[in-house]
Write an enzyme that holds these catalytic residues in place. Sequence first.
Site, PDB file in Angstrom:
ATOM      1  N   ASP A  35       0.816  -1.202   0.000  1.00 57.73           N
ATOM      2  CA  ASP A  35       0.000   0.000   0.000  1.00 57.73           C
ATOM      3  C   ASP A  35       0.857   1.260   0.000  1.00 57.73           C
ATOM      4  O   ASP A  35       1.417   1.640   1.036  1.00 57.73           O
ATOM      5  CB  ASP A  35      -0.902  -0.026   1.245  1.00 57.73           C
ATOM      6  CG  ASP A  35      -1.681   1.260   1.430  1.00 57.73           C
ATOM      7  OD1 ASP A  35      -2.038   1.590   2.578  1.00 57.73           O
ATOM      8  OD2 ASP A  35      -1.922   1.950   0.416  1.00 57.73           O
ATOM      9  N   ASP A 219      -1.900   5.796  -5.099  1.00 59.71           N
ATOM     10  CA  ASP A 219      -2.135   4.956  -3.939  1.00 59.71           C
ATOM     11  C   ASP A 219      -2.592   3.558  -4.337  1.00 59.71           C
ATOM     12  O   ASP A 219      -3.750   3.336  -4.691  1.00 59.71           O
ATOM     13  CB  ASP A 219      -3.204   5.620  -3.046  1.00 59.71           C
ATOM     14  CG  ASP A 219      -3.488   4.801  -1.815  1.00 59.71           C
ATOM     15  OD1 ASP A 219      -4.362   5.206  -1.030  1.00 59.71           O
ATOM     16  OD2 ASP A 219      -2.846   3.744  -1.646  1.00 59.71           O
TER      17      ASP A 219
HETATM   18  C1  LIG Z   1      -1.319   6.702   8.766  1.00 61.29           C
HETATM   19  C2  LIG Z   1      -2.639   6.603   8.114  1.00 61.29           C
HETATM   20  C3  LIG Z   1      -2.583   6.278   6.626  1.00 61.29           C
HETATM   21  C4  LIG Z   1      -1.626   7.227   5.932  1.00 61.29           C
HETATM   22  C5  LIG Z   1      -3.962   6.266   5.973  1.00 61.29           C
HETATM   23  N1  LIG Z   1      -3.879   5.885   4.579  1.00 61.29           N
HETATM   24  C6  LIG Z   1      -4.998   5.612   3.919  1.00 61.29           C
HETATM   25  O1  LIG Z   1      -6.107   5.612   4.426  1.00 61.29           O
HETATM   26  C7  LIG Z   1      -4.855   5.258   2.474  1.00 61.29           C
HETATM   27  C8  LIG Z   1      -4.578   3.795   2.310  1.00 61.29           C
HETATM   28  O2  LIG Z   1      -4.077   3.559   1.029  1.00 61.29           O
HETATM   29  C9  LIG Z   1      -5.804   2.895   2.570  1.00 61.29           C
HETATM   30  C10 LIG Z   1      -5.375   1.453   2.435  1.00 61.29           C
HETATM   31  C11 LIG Z   1      -6.532   0.456   2.506  1.00 61.29           C
HETATM   32  C12 LIG Z   1      -7.166   0.403   3.892  1.00 61.29           C
HETATM   33  C13 LIG Z   1      -8.235  -0.697   4.002  1.00 61.29           C
HETATM   34  C14 LIG Z   1      -7.665  -2.031   3.626  1.00 61.29           C
HETATM   35  C15 LIG Z   1      -7.034  -2.046   2.245  1.00 61.29           C
HETATM   36  C16 LIG Z   1      -6.012  -0.915   2.127  1.00 61.29           C
HETATM   37  N2  LIG Z   1      -6.798   3.244   1.552  1.00 61.29           N
HETATM   38  C17 LIG Z   1      -8.024   3.657   1.896  1.00 61.29           C
HETATM   39  O3  LIG Z   1      -8.458   3.663   3.029  1.00 61.29           O
HETATM   40  C18 LIG Z   1      -8.869   4.140   0.720  1.00 61.29           C
HETATM   41  C19 LIG Z   1     -10.300   3.875   0.867  1.00 61.29           C
HETATM   42  N3  LIG Z   1     -10.566   2.448   0.923  1.00 61.29           N
HETATM   43  C20 LIG Z   1     -10.634   1.721  -0.207  1.00 61.29           C
HETATM   44  O4  LIG Z   1     -10.384   2.115  -1.320  1.00 61.29           O
HETATM   45  C21 LIG Z   1     -11.047   0.271   0.047  1.00 61.29           C
HETATM   46  C22 LIG Z   1      -9.803  -0.596   0.035  1.00 61.29           C
HETATM   47  C23 LIG Z   1     -10.129  -1.960   0.499  1.00 61.29           C
HETATM   48  C24 LIG Z   1      -9.727  -3.018  -0.247  1.00 61.29           C
HETATM   49  C25 LIG Z   1     -10.002  -4.317   0.139  1.00 61.29           C
HETATM   50  C26 LIG Z   1     -10.686  -4.526   1.329  1.00 61.29           C
HETATM   51  C27 LIG Z   1     -11.095  -3.447   2.111  1.00 61.29           C
HETATM   52  C28 LIG Z   1     -10.811  -2.153   1.699  1.00 61.29           C
HETATM   53  N4  LIG Z   1     -11.977  -0.136  -1.000  1.00 61.29           N
HETATM   54  C29 LIG Z   1     -13.267  -0.328  -0.640  1.00 61.29           C
HETATM   55  O5  LIG Z   1     -13.649  -0.171   0.517  1.00 61.29           O
HETATM   56  N5  LIG Z   1     -14.124  -0.696  -1.665  1.00 61.29           N
HETATM   57  C30 LIG Z   1     -15.496  -1.079  -1.364  1.00 61.29           C
HETATM   58  C31 LIG Z   1     -16.435  -0.097  -1.983  1.00 61.29           C
HETATM   59  C32 LIG Z   1     -16.172  -0.018  -3.494  1.00 61.29           C
HETATM   60  N6  LIG Z   1     -17.050   0.993  -4.059  1.00 61.29           N
HETATM   61  C33 LIG Z   1     -14.730   0.360  -3.754  1.00 61.29           C
HETATM   62  C34 LIG Z   1     -13.812  -0.633  -3.079  1.00 61.29           C
HETATM   63  C35 LIG Z   1      -4.579   7.664   6.094  1.00 61.29           C
HETATM   64  O6  LIG Z   1      -4.428   8.514   5.238  1.00 61.29           O
HETATM   65  N7  LIG Z   1      -5.337   7.844   7.181  1.00 61.29           N
HETATM   66  C36 LIG Z   1      -5.905   9.157   7.494  1.00 61.29           C
HETATM   67  C37 LIG Z   1      -7.392   9.040   7.684  1.00 61.29           C
HETATM   68  C38 LIG Z   1      -7.944   8.664   8.859  1.00 61.29           C
HETATM   69  N8  LIG Z   1      -9.281   8.576   9.098  1.00 61.29           N
HETATM   70  C39 LIG Z   1     -10.064   8.818   8.038  1.00 61.29           C
HETATM   71  C40 LIG Z   1     -11.567   8.664   8.189  1.00 61.29           C
HETATM   72  N9  LIG Z   1      -9.612   9.191   6.792  1.00 61.29           N
HETATM   73  C41 LIG Z   1      -8.262   9.245   6.652  1.00 61.29           C
HETATM   74  N10 LIG Z   1      -7.740   9.557   5.467  1.00 61.29           N
END
Ligand SMILES: CC[C@H](C)[C@H](NC(=O)C[C@H](O)[C@H](CC1CCCCC1)NC(=O)CCNC(=O)[C@H](Cc1ccccc1)NC(=O)N1CCC(N)CC1)C(=O)NCc1cnc(C)nc1N
EC number: 3.4.23.-
Length: 330
Positions: A35, A219
């Site tokens: 990621d 990302d």
């Molecule tokens: C140190 C924290 C770190 C940098 C954090 N980074 C991220 O969130 C980006 C990161 O790339 C994460 C990595 C994911 C996390 C879940 C598991 C798979 C990887 N990406 C996201 O959260 C983007 C949104 N989620 C997604 O894109 C997830 C990914 C996923 C894949 C498979 C299973 C489950 C989830 N996709 C879905 O939920 N999908 C279901 C719905 C469909 N329409 C699209 C696909 C952040 O910015 N957090 C700040 C943050 C906190 N709180 C919130 C509410 N927002 C925030 N941005």
Amino acid sequence: DTGSAAAIPINEVDIAYVTPVTIGTPPQTLMLDLDTGSSDLWVFSSLTPSNQVRGQEIYSPTKSSTSKLLSGHTWSIRYGDGSGSRGTVYTDNFTIGGLEVKSQAVQAALEVSSSFTQEQSLDGLVGLGFSALNTVRPSSQLTFFDNARPNLDEEVFTADLKYHATGSYDFGFIDSKKYAGNITYTAVQQSPGYWTHSLSGYSVGSGAFQASQISGISDTGTTLVYLPTAIVTAYYRQVQGAQNSQYYGGYVFPCSSTLPTFTFGIEGARFTIPASYINYTRISPTSTTCYGGLQSSSGLGINIFGDVALKAAFVVFSGTNPPRIGFAIK
Ligand SMILES: CC[C@H](C)[C@H](NC(=O)C[C@H](O)[C@H](CC1CCCCC1)NC(=O)CCNC(=O)[C@H](Cc1ccccc1)NC(=O)N1CCC(N)CC1)C(=O)NCc1cnc(C)nc1N
């Protein structure tokens, strides 16, 4: 050194990709999501309560002769989709595709949120963002890439994600067989820790290219593409029956509608996302309504070039000083 490993879609709509890694001695194999949007390497473990584990492989530090507890260190992370996890930290030998880092910080989960428990094909994450984003306290830890960098032939890793197929991540080299033409590089802003860069513009279908600097993050951990509302409305204006549904939380359209392609610019180069990538998924298995792979970033505070865009190119994440990101046709 170099390494090369598979990027395997975890379901039929490429919601995420996992890569086999080994941890410890003897090696324990887990399937992790590499990621570039985060910087914690965390795994389901023998410390994760059993009612939060549903089919995932776990890392058992006590079964590894090379594991060491990083005493007094904890971590807690929250992702953009509201999911999260927290736990404690070990160091151990960690390998991806033949590339080994000795005493890599491996964050063992003491608790995971329900969406992780439900995703049985995902055993954890390997953060490949900049180490500044790492949540381990009191001292933050380095990513696998930052630890491996001094021994890499080249300070790069590449992502070759594929539509409904297995792709690859390479470390320490650029495989010229995986792309055509030239790699176009553009500057990366590494603060606060994402691979942040700009697009030089976009076009919808056969329409004229709209030059405009669009800043966002590349990302691999985000499934879809999230861009400014003006761009997204211009795209779905070309789609019969499309609407921005409050109920489904984004643009949906009749699955039978014809979708245009979407082209984005990196400096002078142009990359086209096929319509099939943007026809992301039916909203339910029997529905004739489909959910778009291109959605609005309003409310996120950031534009995200997720897997739907990245799988249309061969992407080079260059840890040089200054860092840069490269895109090539494939
Ligand atoms: C140190 C924290 C770190 C940098 C954090 N980074 C991220 O969130 C980006 C990161 O790339 C994460 C990595 C994911 C996390 C879940 C598991 C798979 C990887 N990406 C996201 O959260 C983007 C949104 N989620 C997604 O894109 C997830 C990914 C996923 C894949 C498979 C299973 C489950 C989830 N996709 C879905 O939920 N999908 C279901 C719905 C469909 N329409 C699209 C696909 C952040 O910015 N957090 C700040 C943050 C906190 N709180 C919130 C509410 N927002 C925030 N941005």
